[in-house]
Design a protein around this motif. Structure first.
Motif, PDB file in Angstrom:
ATOM      1  N   ALA A  69       0.837  -1.212   0.000  1.00 15.29           N
ATOM      2  CA  ALA A  69       0.000   0.000   0.000  1.00 15.29           C
ATOM      3  C   ALA A  69       0.869   1.259   0.000  1.00 15.29           C
ATOM      4  CB  ALA A  69      -0.903   0.006   1.225  1.00 15.29           C
ATOM      5  N   PRO A  70       0.418   2.323  -0.690  1.00 17.12           N
ATOM      6  CA  PRO A  70       1.217   3.554  -0.711  1.00 17.12           C
ATOM      7  C   PRO A  70       1.419   4.144   0.674  1.00 17.12           C
ATOM      8  CG  PRO A  70      -0.848   3.816  -1.979  1.00 17.12           C
ATOM      9  CD  PRO A  70      -0.819   2.434  -1.454  1.00 17.12           C
ATOM     10  N   ARG A  71       2.637   4.627   0.910  1.00 15.88           N
ATOM     11  CA  ARG A  71       2.945   5.301   2.182  1.00 15.88           C
ATOM     12  C   ARG A  71       3.095   6.795   2.002  1.00 15.88           C
ATOM     13  NH1 ARG A  71       8.055   3.191   3.776  1.00 15.88           N
ATOM     14  NH2 ARG A  71       8.279   2.622   1.593  1.00 15.88           N
ATOM     15  N   ALA A  72       3.142   7.234   0.749  1.00 17.31           N
ATOM     16  CA  ALA A  72       3.169   8.665   0.446  1.00 17.31           C
ATOM     17  C   ALA A  72       2.248   8.921  -0.731  1.00 17.31           C
ATOM     18  CB  ALA A  72       4.584   9.118   0.105  1.00 17.31           C
ATOM     19  N   LEU A  73       1.483  10.001  -0.640  1.00 16.61           N
ATOM     20  CA  LEU A  73       0.590  10.410  -1.726  1.00 16.61           C
ATOM     21  C   LEU A  73       0.935  11.843  -2.094  1.00 16.61           C
ATOM     22  CD1 LEU A  73      -1.976  10.185  -3.525  1.00 16.61           C
ATOM     23  CD2 LEU A  73      -3.329  10.835  -1.509  1.00 16.61           C
ATOM     24  N   VAL A  74       1.093  12.088  -3.398  1.00 15.38           N
ATOM     25  CA  VAL A  74       1.336  13.453  -3.870  1.00 15.38           C
ATOM     26  C   VAL A  74       0.215  13.819  -4.831  1.00 15.38           C
ATOM     27  CG1 VAL A  74       2.950  15.062  -4.921  1.00 15.38           C
ATOM     28  CG2 VAL A  74       3.836  13.045  -3.739  1.00 15.38           C
ATOM     29  N   LEU A  75      -0.494  14.899  -4.513  1.00 16.81           N
ATOM     30  CA  LEU A  75      -1.574  15.354  -5.380  1.00 16.81           C
ATOM     31  C   LEU A  75      -1.073  16.479  -6.288  1.00 16.81           C
ATOM     32  CD1 LEU A  75      -4.535  15.346  -2.838  1.00 16.81           C
ATOM     33  CD2 LEU A  75      -3.983  13.609  -4.554  1.00 16.81           C
ATOM     34  N   VAL A  76      -1.449  16.394  -7.557  1.00 16.90           N
ATOM     35  CA  VAL A  76      -0.986  17.362  -8.564  1.00 16.90           C
ATOM     36  C   VAL A  76      -2.186  17.849  -9.378  1.00 16.90           C
ATOM     37  CG1 VAL A  76       1.357  16.453  -8.795  1.00 16.90           C
ATOM     38  CG2 VAL A  76      -0.487  15.442 -10.140  1.00 16.90           C
ATOM     39  N   GLU A  77      -1.963  18.931 -10.118  1.00 18.78           N
ATOM     40  CA  GLU A  77      -3.060  19.537 -10.883  1.00 18.78           C
ATOM     41  C   GLU A  77      -3.509  18.678 -12.056  1.00 18.78           C
ATOM     42  OE1 GLU A  77      -4.096  23.751 -13.148  1.00 18.78           O
ATOM     43  OE2 GLU A  77      -2.061  23.394 -12.425  1.00 18.78           O
ATOM     44  N   ASN A  78      -2.563  18.066 -12.762  1.00 16.64           N
ATOM     45  CA  ASN A  78      -2.918  17.279 -13.952  1.00 16.64           C
ATOM     46  C   ASN A  78      -1.870  16.193 -14.197  1.00 16.64           C
ATOM     47  OD1 ASN A  78      -0.724  18.568 -15.382  1.00 16.64           O
ATOM     48  ND2 ASN A  78      -2.050  20.349 -15.635  1.00 16.64           N
ATOM     49  N   SER A  79      -2.158  15.312 -15.152  1.00 19.82           N
ATOM     50  CA  SER A  79      -1.271  14.178 -15.431  1.00 19.82           C
ATOM     51  C   SER A  79       0.101  14.605 -15.931  1.00 19.82           C
ATOM     52  CB  SER A  79      -1.905  13.257 -16.476  1.00 19.82           C
ATOM     53  OG  SER A  79      -3.026  12.628 -15.932  1.00 19.82           O
ATOM     54  N   VAL A  80       0.150  15.698 -16.692  1.00 16.43           N
ATOM     55  CA  VAL A  80       1.441  16.189 -17.214  1.00 16.43           C
ATOM     56  C   VAL A  80       2.368  16.531 -16.049  1.00 16.43           C
ATOM     57  CG1 VAL A  80       2.569  18.015 -18.557  1.00 16.43           C
ATOM     58  CG2 VAL A  80       0.412  17.029 -19.355  1.00 16.43           C
ATOM     59  N   LYS A  81       1.816  17.250 -15.057  1.00 14.47           N
ATOM     60  CA  LYS A  81       2.617  17.593 -13.871  1.00 14.47           C
ATOM     61  C   LYS A  81       2.966  16.341 -13.071  1.00 14.47           C
ATOM     62  CE  LYS A  81       1.482  22.419 -13.218  1.00 14.47           C
ATOM     63  NZ  LYS A  81       1.180  23.500 -12.272  1.00 14.47           N
ATOM     64  N   GLY A  82       2.039  15.408 -13.037  1.00 15.05           N
ATOM     65  CA  GLY A  82       2.273  14.159 -12.314  1.00 15.05           C
ATOM     66  C   GLY A  82       3.416  13.355 -12.911  1.00 15.05           C
ATOM     67  N   LEU A  83       3.447  13.253 -14.234  1.00 14.89           N
ATOM     68  CA  LEU A  83       4.508  12.492 -14.901  1.00 14.89           C
ATOM     69  C   LEU A  83       5.856  13.195 -14.767  1.00 14.89           C
ATOM     70  CD1 LEU A  83       2.417  11.439 -18.028  1.00 14.89           C
ATOM     71  CD2 LEU A  83       3.143   9.939 -16.167  1.00 14.89           C
ATOM     72  N   ALA A  84       5.853  14.533 -14.787  1.00 16.55           N
ATOM     73  CA  ALA A  84       7.099  15.296 -14.591  1.00 16.55           C
ATOM     74  C   ALA A  84       7.632  15.086 -13.176  1.00 16.55           C
ATOM     75  CB  ALA A  84       6.847  16.778 -14.856  1.00 16.55           C
ATOM     76  N   LEU A  85       6.710  15.040 -12.209  1.00 21.85           N
ATOM     77  CA  LEU A  85       7.110  14.818 -10.813  1.00 21.85           C
ATOM     78  C   LEU A  85       7.644  13.394 -10.634  1.00 21.85           C
ATOM     79  CD1 LEU A  85       7.242  16.159  -8.023  1.00 21.85           C
ATOM     80  CD2 LEU A  85       4.934  15.335  -7.599  1.00 21.85           C
ATOM     81  N   HIS A  86       7.028  12.446 -11.316  1.00 20.16           N
ATOM     82  CA  HIS A  86       7.508  11.064 -11.303  1.00 20.16           C
ATOM     83  C   HIS A  86       8.977  11.016 -11.738  1.00 20.16           C
ATOM     84  CE1 HIS A  86       8.281   7.141 -13.245  1.00 20.16           C
ATOM     85  NE2 HIS A  86       7.544   6.644 -12.266  1.00 20.16           N
ATOM     86  N   ASP A  87       9.306  11.735 -12.800  1.00 19.71           N
ATOM     87  CA  ASP A  87      10.687  11.766 -13.293  1.00 19.71           C
ATOM     88  C   ASP A  87      11.645  12.371 -12.259  1.00 19.71           C
ATOM     89  OD1 ASP A  87       9.767  10.635 -15.596  1.00 19.71           O
ATOM     90  OD2 ASP A  87       9.802  12.470 -16.784  1.00 19.71           O
ATOM     91  N   GLU A  88      11.160  13.395 -11.527  1.00 15.70           N
ATOM     92  CA  GLU A  88      11.983  14.010 -10.474  1.00 15.70           C
ATOM     93  C   GLU A  88      12.270  12.999  -9.368  1.00 15.70           C
ATOM     94  OE1 GLU A  88      13.566  17.067  -9.716  1.00 15.70           O
ATOM     95  OE2 GLU A  88      13.320  17.176 -11.874  1.00 15.70           O
TER      96      GLU A  88
END
Length: 204
Positions: A69-88
């Protein structure tokens, strides 16, 4: 120095990326976030907010995968920002020790459910998708330690705000960290709900 007190794996990655000096915002915010308090973080663009989010999340999870189960959740405005954050996250993660998963809103919700079920440490999603997953019992929030919101200004929009409120009601106990450029009165309102006793770290 905030970087010196981070997990050894993170320090190693930062050295390999030749990042040695924290920004003023990182110097001020990392110790407060590490303390476990709920925190409103406000600072201008390019202050190091996203890197702070990544580093403190990795530190909180001790840079290791645990359970499914996830131990950290990060909420973002849209999928583009989400995928960029994934790369970070991947850039700052040693040997892929942590399972980072970004929900792509263009994918079918059943696919997202099955991929999350395989095991995730850090889950990145929009409030709308996360809320949908919770309604379909597609994600378990019982192990959550930290919920961060990147560039939280988007929460002034009604549907995102409502989705966030629904999400927080299904979380028993965790740390909340909210990052934005300015403190909007709507964001401040969260103090009455899930950001109790929140501290504020602000750089102008």
């Amino acid at each position: 120095m905030p970087f010196k007190k981070l997990h050894a794996d993170i320090k190693e990655i930062l050295e390999s990326l030749e990042i040695t000096t924290p920004t003023p915002f990182q110097s001020k915010s990392i110790p407060v976030i590490k303390s476990g308090a709920n925190v409103f973080c406000t600072a201008p663009e390019n202050s190091g907010k996203t890197t702070t989010l990544v580093l403190t999340t990795l530190h909180k999870l001790k840079c290791q995968e645990v359970g499914s189960a996830p131990r950290a959740l990060v909420l973002v405005e849209n999928s583009v920002k989400g995928l960029a954050l994934h790369d970070e996250f991947i850039k700052h993660t040693k040997y892929d020790a942590l399972r980072i998963y970004a929900c792509d809103d263009r994918e079918h919700i059943e696919l997202l459910k099955s991929e999350i079920f395989e095991g995730v440490d850090v889950l990145i999603a929009t409030p709308k998708t996360m809320n949908k997953l919770l309604l379909l019992e597609g994600v378990n929030t019982t192990q959550l330690k930290i919920l961060s919101i990147d560039d939280a200004e988007f929460l002034v929009e009604k549907t995102a705000y409502a989705a966030l409120m629904a999400i927080t009601q299904s979380i028993h106990k965790c740390q909340y960290v909210l990052y934005s450029e300015k403190m909007d009165p709507i964001l401040k309102r969260f103090e009455s709900y899930f950001m109790q006793y929140a501290k504020t770290v602000s750089i102008k």
